[in-house]
Design a protein around this motif. Structure first.
Motif, short mmCIF file in Angstrom:
data_model
loop_
_atom_site.label_atom_id
_atom_site.label_comp_id
_atom_site.label_asym_id
_atom_site.label_seq_id
_atom_site.Cartn_x
_atom_site.Cartn_y
_atom_site.Cartn_z
N THR A 35 38.62 33.11 53.97
CA THR A 35 39.45 32.10 53.51
C THR A 35 38.72 31.43 52.65
O THR A 35 39.31 30.74 51.44
N ILE A 38 38.29 33.08 49.13
CA ILE A 38 39.41 33.16 48.61
C ILE A 38 40.03 31.73 47.74
O ILE A 38 40.28 31.69 46.88
N TYR A 45 45.61 32.57 50.74
CA TYR A 45 46.32 33.59 51.54
C TYR A 45 47.57 33.38 51.98
O TYR A 45 48.70 34.11 51.62
N SER A 55 47.49 41.09 54.05
CA SER A 55 46.22 41.71 53.73
C SER A 55 45.56 42.26 54.94
O SER A 55 44.71 41.41 55.39
N CYS A 111 46.17 45.22 50.29
CA CYS A 111 47.28 44.30 49.95
C CYS A 111 48.53 45.33 50.24
O CYS A 111 48.60 46.37 49.68
N TRP A 129 44.58 37.02 40.61
CA TRP A 129 43.79 37.59 41.89
C TRP A 129 43.05 38.86 41.48
O TRP A 129 41.76 38.79 41.81
#
Length: 141
Positions: A35, A38, A45, A55, A111, A129
């Motif tokens: 996390t 990202i 997310y 994901s 994904c 992304w």
């Protein structure tokens, strides 16, 4: 290769009778590291989930090297080991508070559409992304 870092103060509730972090808690820490990675590249997310995508983890590998105990501060280093547009492999190193490698791990994710878990290409639904992962991936040539 881009590496995100996150520290964790080990809580008593995360330890077992031997006073070390219970092995399953490292999986939660991997999520915290992922996390953080990202977020540091500009995404969330939760935003992916809001538009109907997930994901899920499809593979997980963890090697425990040294214990981490209550009261220590763990350092999680996370990076994108591999990325092919559909599947991403995150790499993780978790260090104890004296800098020793305690855990080495990899998690593989796809994904997918939330309904049916059908894998999709990131570039089609999340082009920014996709580009970011291509740039930071260890396998970026």
């Amino acid at each position: 290769m881009y590496i995100a870092e996150r520290t964790i103060e080990v809580r008593y509730a995360e330890t077992d009778q031997m006073g070390v972090v219970y092995h399953a808690n490292y999986i939660v820490w991997l999520e915290l590291g992922r996390t953080k990675l990202i977020e540091t590249i500009g995404f969330r997310y939760a935003d992916m989930e809001k538009v109907g995508f997930v994901s899920p983890v499809v593979d997980l590998s963890i090697s425990y090297k040294r214990p981490i105990t209550y009261g220590q501060v763990a350092l999680i280093k996370t990076w994108v080991e591999e990325y092919n547009g559909v599947r991403v492999v995150y790499g993780y190193d978790i260090y104890n508070d004296v800098g020793e490698l305690s855990v080495k791990a990899y998690s593989t994710h796809i994904c997918a559409k939330k309904e049916g878990f059908k894998p999709v290409k990131m570039a089609k639904y999340f082009p920014e992304w996709d580009e970011a992962y291509k740039k930071i991936s260890k396998n970026n040539k």
